[in-house]
Motif scaffolding. Structure first.
Motif, PDB file in Angstrom:
ATOM      1  N   ALA A 198       0.829  -1.205   0.000  1.00  0.00           N
ATOM      2  CA  ALA A 198       0.000   0.000   0.000  1.00  0.00           C
ATOM      3  C   ALA A 198       0.863   1.255   0.000  1.00  0.00           C
ATOM      4  O   ALA A 198       0.609   2.204  -0.759  1.00  0.00           O
ATOM      5  CB  ALA A 198      -0.923  -0.013   1.220  1.00  0.00           C
ATOM      6  N   ALA A 199       1.903   1.260   0.827  1.00  0.00           N
ATOM      7  CA  ALA A 199       2.751   2.446   0.934  1.00  0.00           C
ATOM      8  C   ALA A 199       3.528   2.677  -0.364  1.00  0.00           C
ATOM      9  O   ALA A 199       3.692   3.814  -0.807  1.00  0.00           O
ATOM     10  CB  ALA A 199       3.710   2.304   2.116  1.00  0.00           C
ATOM     11  N   ALA A 200       3.983   1.588  -0.981  1.00  0.00           N
ATOM     12  CA  ALA A 200       4.759   1.725  -2.213  1.00  0.00           C
ATOM     13  C   ALA A 200       3.893   2.274  -3.340  1.00  0.00           C
ATOM     14  O   ALA A 200       4.351   3.062  -4.166  1.00  0.00           O
ATOM     15  CB  ALA A 200       5.351   0.374  -2.610  1.00  0.00           C
ATOM     16  N   ALA A 201       2.624   1.880  -3.358  1.00  0.00           N
ATOM     17  CA  ALA A 201       1.719   2.400  -4.381  1.00  0.00           C
ATOM     18  C   ALA A 201       1.416   3.870  -4.131  1.00  0.00           C
ATOM     19  O   ALA A 201       1.305   4.665  -5.063  1.00  0.00           O
ATOM     20  CB  ALA A 201       0.441   1.581  -4.406  1.00  0.00           C
ATOM     21  N   ALA A 202       1.293   4.254  -2.857  1.00  0.00           N
ATOM     22  CA  ALA A 202       0.957   5.639  -2.527  1.00  0.00           C
ATOM     23  C   ALA A 202       2.152   6.576  -2.721  1.00  0.00           C
ATOM     24  O   ALA A 202       1.978   7.747  -3.018  1.00  0.00           O
ATOM     25  CB  ALA A 202       0.443   5.722  -1.091  1.00  0.00           C
ATOM     26  N   TYR A 203       3.373   6.048  -2.541  1.00  0.00           N
ATOM     27  CA  TYR A 203       4.565   6.881  -2.686  1.00  0.00           C
ATOM     28  C   TYR A 203       5.523   6.245  -3.690  1.00  0.00           C
ATOM     29  O   TYR A 203       6.531   5.656  -3.311  1.00  0.00           O
ATOM     30  CB  TYR A 203       5.246   7.085  -1.328  1.00  0.00           C
ATOM     31  N   PRO A 204       5.224   6.371  -4.975  1.00  0.00           N
ATOM     32  CA  PRO A 204       6.021   5.669  -5.994  1.00  0.00           C
ATOM     33  C   PRO A 204       7.466   6.158  -6.082  1.00  0.00           C
ATOM     34  O   PRO A 204       8.306   5.466  -6.650  1.00  0.00           O
ATOM     35  CB  PRO A 204       5.266   5.946  -7.301  1.00  0.00           C
ATOM     36  N   VAL A 217       6.767  -8.542  -2.685  1.00  0.00           N
ATOM     37  CA  VAL A 217       5.646  -7.708  -3.106  1.00  0.00           C
ATOM     38  C   VAL A 217       5.987  -7.181  -4.497  1.00  0.00           C
ATOM     39  O   VAL A 217       7.021  -6.556  -4.688  1.00  0.00           O
ATOM     40  CB  VAL A 217       5.468  -6.535  -2.118  1.00  0.00           C
ATOM     41  N   PRO A 218       5.150  -7.458  -5.476  1.00  0.00           N
ATOM     42  CA  PRO A 218       5.494  -7.042  -6.840  1.00  0.00           C
ATOM     43  C   PRO A 218       5.161  -5.578  -7.120  1.00  0.00           C
ATOM     44  O   PRO A 218       4.194  -5.271  -7.784  1.00  0.00           O
ATOM     45  CB  PRO A 218       4.639  -7.967  -7.712  1.00  0.00           C
ATOM     46  N   GLU A 219       5.962  -4.670  -6.580  1.00  0.00           N
ATOM     47  CA  GLU A 219       5.767  -3.249  -6.876  1.00  0.00           C
ATOM     48  C   GLU A 219       7.058  -2.738  -7.502  1.00  0.00           C
ATOM     49  O   GLU A 219       8.148  -3.218  -7.177  1.00  0.00           O
ATOM     50  CB  GLU A 219       5.478  -2.463  -5.589  1.00  0.00           C
ATOM     51  N   PRO A 220       6.961  -1.737  -8.399  1.00  0.00           N
ATOM     52  CA  PRO A 220       8.160  -1.278  -9.117  1.00  0.00           C
ATOM     53  C   PRO A 220       9.180  -0.568  -8.235  1.00  0.00           C
ATOM     54  O   PRO A 220      10.316  -0.369  -8.651  1.00  0.00           O
ATOM     55  CB  PRO A 220       7.601  -0.326 -10.178  1.00  0.00           C
ATOM     56  N   ASN A 221       8.792  -0.152  -7.044  1.00  0.00           N
ATOM     57  CA  ASN A 221       9.744   0.548  -6.183  1.00  0.00           C
ATOM     58  C   ASN A 221      10.032  -0.232  -4.907  1.00  0.00           C
ATOM     59  O   ASN A 221      10.339   0.351  -3.874  1.00  0.00           O
ATOM     60  CB  ASN A 221       9.238   1.957  -5.848  1.00  0.00           C
ATOM     61  N   VAL A 222       9.867  -1.550  -4.982  1.00  0.00           N
ATOM     62  CA  VAL A 222      10.159  -2.380  -3.813  1.00  0.00           C
ATOM     63  C   VAL A 222      11.259  -3.376  -4.141  1.00  0.00           C
ATOM     64  O   VAL A 222      11.223  -4.056  -5.162  1.00  0.00           O
ATOM     65  CB  VAL A 222       8.900  -3.147  -3.330  1.00  0.00           C
ATOM     66  N   GLN A 223      12.251  -3.402  -3.255  1.00  0.00           N
ATOM     67  CA  GLN A 223      13.296  -4.401  -3.349  1.00  0.00           C
ATOM     68  C   GLN A 223      12.951  -5.491  -2.324  1.00  0.00           C
ATOM     69  O   GLN A 223      12.737  -5.182  -1.160  1.00  0.00           O
ATOM     70  CB  GLN A 223      14.625  -3.741  -2.982  1.00  0.00           C
ATOM     71  N   ASN A 224      12.845  -6.718  -2.790  1.00  0.00           N
ATOM     72  CA  ASN A 224      12.454  -7.798  -1.886  1.00  0.00           C
ATOM     73  C   ASN A 224      13.656  -8.673  -1.595  1.00  0.00           C
ATOM     74  O   ASN A 224      14.322  -9.138  -2.522  1.00  0.00           O
ATOM     75  CB  ASN A 224      11.367  -8.658  -2.522  1.00  0.00           C
ATOM     76  N   VAL A 225      13.931  -8.881  -0.326  1.00  0.00           N
ATOM     77  CA  VAL A 225      15.053  -9.746   0.032  1.00  0.00           C
ATOM     78  C   VAL A 225      14.498 -10.963   0.764  1.00  0.00           C
ATOM     79  O   VAL A 225      13.927 -10.832   1.841  1.00  0.00           O
ATOM     80  CB  VAL A 225      16.063  -9.012   0.937  1.00  0.00           C
ATOM     81  N   VAL A 226      14.633 -12.117   0.142  1.00  0.00           N
ATOM     82  CA  VAL A 226      14.191 -13.347   0.817  1.00  0.00           C
ATOM     83  C   VAL A 226      15.386 -14.286   0.965  1.00  0.00           C
ATOM     84  O   VAL A 226      16.346 -14.215   0.211  1.00  0.00           O
ATOM     85  CB  VAL A 226      13.040 -14.046   0.065  1.00  0.00           C
ATOM     86  N   PHE A 227      15.305 -15.145   1.946  1.00  0.00           N
ATOM     87  CA  PHE A 227      16.440 -16.000   2.279  1.00  0.00           C
ATOM     88  C   PHE A 227      16.087 -17.468   2.089  1.00  0.00           C
ATOM     89  O   PHE A 227      14.939 -17.864   2.268  1.00  0.00           O
ATOM     90  CB  PHE A 227      16.850 -15.755   3.735  1.00  0.00           C
TER      91      PHE A 227
END
Lengths: 339, 367
Positions: A106-112, A123-133
């Motif tokens: 939600a936050a990434a969509a509101a603040y691109p 989370v598949p958003e264009p301004n999110v970096q996802n780190v999984v282990f």
């Protein structure tokens, strides 16, 4: 009257902050990083604390740049904090823990324009970096070591909250132990079904004692703060325990066999560093053994417990996993420990 | 003013006011000890809770939850039952709300969908509370023990359902799929513009109206109906109530059922109003907070609404404090809430004997 005045002042102030942040990021030299810890709290001796110790604190000490920290107490607050930080021009914002996924979305969509780094979930958003282990790979290694160390051929696993993410640790551990010794018994218990299960050392100690009565002599805890009870109980009984997330070998030297480290702090640090260098990029980073995201810890505190033969064996298995010769089944791929 | 009126004023207004001021004074001392200017901190808290649209929205959003759980505790309390299972009832209420949404066909009008979902939340919450109620009424198992156990049962059941049954296919997060639009309770910031008022975005939704309606209904039920009378009579003096022909078993069941149904409505505010899917742990803290709210609100709906607002303020203002002040951690905020509960709940009657002697002394009868 007064409130409208205040309102204007705050609006003006936040506008000034936003514009200054924009002009700063244009220079790509300064960043205004922030972090929202998991709701287990910043000082949980394990997961969040690793983010603080090896990520946030390290970055602040090295660069002198202040990282704005927020500790939410409920899920609505997570989104509130993320949005507030983005509104004030903070970026990148590291969100710690799987439960923040919806809020980050939600936050990434509101603040691109803001950059978010989410740890432990995608989370598949264009301004999110996802780190999984790949926790299962690291757990596999400590499983191998546990099976080698065990004299009773029974080892134990104490998980925190009963969710797929924690089962992933348990399943990897079980596979590692069985890889080493096909007929080994792996006792597994979860501490509970609420987030409190990550902060219940007395229950952890209780489960450990039960498992030790069942013959277990090496116990791996993937349970946040609950683990402290597990390590204590193992130390009291002179059995071995395996730590998690942070390197916890120093907690009880002599009975802490090793720790399955998960470098969440490193991920946080790298995110800030990348933003500072202008190389921060969105997308998914999967951190396994090959990437150094998970590992087993050997240092002066557990050197005496791990023989040269054990160390060679574990490192050999590690190389095989990295080379793809051993494929560790991921519990979360099909929600079952089938391998 | 007669002595009785004066006593009522002391009990209803003066005592709560003095208690809360004492709590604030204690908090101020605490703040001074950690080098925080209490006046500035109070400004941050109040500004955070009421200074701007989003803050107000959050404050009332939390207030809504506390009204529901506060009323839930109060109803049971009037029947002499201490329902501390609000957490679990709220959690299961959310499950009921969500299941109704998923069972009804997706194109249904929101005018049918939302009331049906509200009914689902109340039904599930009510049934979840009725089980301990049954055990108390017919088997004599103490309600405090069973309701708290049911909190853990609820948590376990929900984890099982969200991980194994209701989980969104292909996703790792233990949560259900998003509700269809027609099950979204409108946000206040979407409704107010129709009346010409603009408001910043916040999780506040129309559940607040439902909460206020419930407060009125609970008042009506407790003080204007025979059932309400029977509940209060049982709570005051169970054996006298039995002697008057009131079935204690039935009253326990009814009171617990209504109590659970009210707690279940937390699921409406959280899931239909804000998260729009069944998620884990949306309920944490509100069930137990409701006990403090009911205690402070003197188990009267009006008092509960006020106390819930105070707690909403502390939640939102407290979050703001922890965010803005680097030397106030979120644990200090919990301590602050704890002090309010301590002085308003546990030390409720600290000032009373002194106040009564001063303001409403018993007139000595001349022999």
């Amino acid at each position: 009257m007064q409130s409208t005045l205040l309102n204007k002042m705050v609006k003006g102030l936040s506008l000034a902050l936003v514009t200054s942040a924009v002009s700063l990021s244009a220079m790509a030299a300064d960043v205004a990083p922030a972090v929202v810890y998991s709701d287990a709290g910043k000082f949980d001796k394990s997961f969040s604390e690793a983010v603080w110790n090896n990520g946030v604190k390290r970055f602040m000490d090295e660069t002198g740049i202040e990282v704005k920290e927020a500790e939410p107490t409920n899920l609505a607050q997570v989104e509130q904090y993320l949005k507030r930080l983005a509104k004030r021009g903070h970026s990148p914002i590291v969100a710690v823990g799987f439960s923040q996924a919806n809020a980050v979305s939600a936050a990434a969509a509101a603040y691109p324009d803001a950059q978010f780094t989410l740890i432990d979930m995608v989370v598949p958003e264009p301004n999110v970096q996802n780190v999984v282990f790949k926790e299962h790979e690291g757990s596999f290694l400590v499983g191998v070591l546990a099976a080698m160390k065990s004299e009773s051929n029974v080892v134990g696993f104490v998980g925190g909250m009963d969710i797929p993410l924690i089962s992933r640790f348990g399943c990897g551990y079980e596979q590692g132990a069985k890889y080493q010794s096909a007929d080994i018994t792996v006792l597994q218990n979860m501490t509970g079904s609420t987030p409190a299960a990550f902060g219940n050392p007395s229950k952890g100690a209780e489960l450990t004692r039960t498992q030790m009565e069942g013959g277990a002599d090496v116990i791996f805890a993937a349970a946040g703060g609950t683990g402290n009870g597990v390590y204590q109980a193992a130390a009291d009984a002179g059995k071995y325990a395996i730590g998690v997330d942070s390197n916890q070998n120093h907690l009880h030297p002599g009975t802490m066999l090793t720790s399955m480290v998960k470098r969440v702090g490193e991920a946080t640090y790298q995110s800030y560093k990348a933003a500072q260098n202008g190389t921060w990029a969105p997308g998914v980073q999967v951190m396994g053994l090959a990437e150094g995201g998970v590992d087993w810890a050997i240092d002066e505190h557990n050197r005496g417990l791990v023989s040269a033969q054990m160390e060679a064996r574990v490192n050999d298995v590690k190389a095989k996993i990295i080379a793809g010769e051993i494929v560790v089944h991921d519990y979360m791929s099909d929600n079952a420990c089938s391998y | 003013m007669s002595r009785d009126t004066r006593l009522a004023w002391i009990n209803g207004l003066l005592l709560p006011l003095m208690n809360i001021l004492t709590a604030f004074a204690a908090t101020a001392i605490l703040f001074l000890l950690i080098n925080v200017n209490p006046i500035e901190a109070a400004k941050t808290l109040l500004y955070g809770a009421f200074g701007y649209g989003e803050g107000i929205g959050y404050t009332f959003y939390y207030t809504t939850n506390f009204i529901f759980t506060g009323l839930a505790v109060a109803i049971a309390f009037h029947a002499g039952l201490f329902n501390i299972g609000g957490e679990g009832q709220a959690y299961i209420g959310g499950l009921g709300a969500g299941l109704v949404v998923f069972m009804l066909f997706p194109g249904l009008s929101p005018w049918l969908m939302i009331p049906a979902s509200i009914f689902g939340a109340m039904l599930f919450g009510g049934i979840w509370a009725m089980a301990p109620g049954y055990l108390q009424a017919y088997r004599g198992s103490h309600i405090v023990i069973t309701t708290i156990m049911f909190n853990f049962l609820a948590a376990t059941l929900m984890v099982y359902l969200l991980v194994k049954v209701l989980r969104e296919p292909g996703k790792m997060t233990p949560q259900s799929v998003l509700f269809p639009d027609n099950a979204w309770l409108p946000f206040v910031h979407d409704v107010l513009p129709a009346f010409g008022i603009e408001m910043e975005r916040s999780p506040l939704n129309l559940s607040i109206v439902l909460a206020l309606v419930m407060a009125v209904l609970v008042w009506f039920f407790l003080w204007q109906t025979r059932w309400g009378y029977a509940i209060r009579a049982t709570g005051r003096n169970a054996s006298a109530a039995v002697y008057a022909g009131i079935s204690q078993k039935k009253i326990i069941m009814v009171a617990m059922c209504i109590s659970g149904a009210l707690a279940g409505l937390v699921g409406i505010n959280e899931l239909l109003g804000y998260h729009h899917r069944i998620i884990m742990n949306f309920h944490i803290g509100y069930g137990f907070g409701g006990i403090a709210v009911a205690l402070m609100g003197r188990n009267h709906p009006f008092g509960i609404v006020i106390a819930a607002l105070l707690f909403g303020t502390l939640y939102q203002g407290g979050a703001e404090l922890a965010f803005e002040w680097s030397n106030i951690s979120r644990d200090i905020v919990v301590v602050m809430q704890g002090l309010v509960i301590l002085f308003c709940g546990a030390l409720e009657y600290m000032y009373k004997p002194w106040l009564v002697r001063w303001l409403a002394p018993v007139k000595e009868v001349q022999a």
